[in-house]
Design an enzyme around this catalytic site. Sequence first.
Site, mmCIF file in Angstrom:
data_model
loop_
_atom_site.group_PDB
_atom_site.id
_atom_site.type_symbol
_atom_site.label_atom_id
_atom_site.label_comp_id
_atom_site.label_asym_id
_atom_site.label_seq_id
_atom_site.Cartn_x
_atom_site.Cartn_y
_atom_site.Cartn_z
ATOM 1 C CG HIS A 1 -5.997 -1.717 8.513
ATOM 2 N ND1 HIS A 1 -6.201 -0.642 9.580
ATOM 3 C CD2 HIS A 1 -4.671 -1.837 8.347
ATOM 4 C CE1 HIS A 1 -4.994 -0.045 9.855
ATOM 5 N NE2 HIS A 1 -4.011 -0.710 8.906
ATOM 6 C CG ASP B 1 -0.152 -0.418 2.480
ATOM 7 O OD1 ASP B 1 0.950 -0.357 2.577
ATOM 8 O OD2 ASP B 1 -1.140 -0.491 3.556
HETATM 9 C C1 GLP Z 1 -0.783 0.553 8.664
HETATM 10 C C2 GLP Z 1 -0.301 -0.238 7.312
HETATM 11 C C3 GLP Z 1 -0.543 -1.626 7.475
HETATM 12 C C4 GLP Z 1 0.168 -2.066 8.596
HETATM 13 C C5 GLP Z 1 -0.702 -1.626 9.973
HETATM 14 C C6 GLP Z 1 -0.160 -1.913 11.290
HETATM 15 O O1 GLP Z 1 -1.668 1.387 8.663
HETATM 16 N N1 GLP Z 1 -1.030 0.233 6.124
HETATM 17 O O2 GLP Z 1 -0.027 -2.369 6.378
HETATM 18 O O3 GLP Z 1 0.206 -3.751 8.651
HETATM 19 O O4 GLP Z 1 -1.030 -0.345 9.880
HETATM 20 O O5 GLP Z 1 0.972 -1.144 11.614
HETATM 21 P P1 GLP Z 1 1.785 -1.307 12.846
HETATM 22 O O6 GLP Z 1 2.478 -2.767 12.365
HETATM 23 O O7 GLP Z 1 2.876 -0.198 12.780
HETATM 24 O O8 GLP Z 1 1.196 -1.553 13.978
#
Ligand code: GLP
Length: 258
Positions: free
Chosen positions: A138, A67
């Site tokens: 998500h 993304d």
């Molecule tokens: C973000 C990204 C995701 C990621 C998620 C969790 O918004 N778009 O791909 O997996 O949030 O992030 P983190 O690993 O920093 O908790």
Amino acid sequence: MRICICSDQSQIARVGANQFSEVMKENSKAVLGLATGSTPLPIYQELISRYKAGEISFAGAQAFCLDEYLGLPAGHPESYSSFIRREFTAQVDFDDTTVHLPAGQSPEGTFVAEEYDSQIAAAGGVDLQILGVGANGHIGFNEPGGSLDSKTHVGILAQKTREDNARFFDGDISQVPDKCVTQGLGTILKARKVLLVATGKQKAEAVAALVEGAVTSMWPASVLQAHNDALILVDEDAASLLKNKDRYTNSLVSPDDL
Ligand code: GLP
């Protein structure tokens, strides 16, 4: 779906990196699906160490990132294009021209989004897709309430996601873009192997929903229940709301075997 509960970050890093090492050993030209966010960082660090020790090479690999934000100036340090290079691909021997993101060539991202699934298919499909998960379930930027079979598309970030990601923007939510381009859930499901990593109590509800809840677009990661080779790699905190935790702990999926 296999669930592997690890005792600490170093075990997560080792088991996660082992999944990459295996795929690269089988095919030095593997196509890797890369994720940003904090969760994969220990795994990328471990892979960088293995690369420096001469144990793994990415020289023949290709990467398709999950993304990207829309609306950040080119080269912004928190764009996922900058992030993935800084934290991983530029620290190993990836050919930078093979590191693809689903936006950046048009301000709206739409055209690129439509092309991205075809580009992935033309590269032979993703061999291993690493994923984090948002506290609201998500994956990529597929927020609750979308299609379970979506392709790469332009999306709107949930308020919760913008709040969570404000930490990367000096804690200022007004600097967090509200639009993104993301691989769709249908795109992600096409990867041959999926490795979802979640750590910390703030992910426990999402992990319980994705592993033991109903498959629903309201918990987008639950779509992985329909994937035939998905490994869910979690620490004790992220596993803390799983009803069948004991069964997973005593199952055949031991961190020592992965
Ligand atoms: C973000 C990204 C995701 C990621 C998620 C969790 O918004 N778009 O791909 O997996 O949030 O992030 P983190 O690993 O920093 O908790």
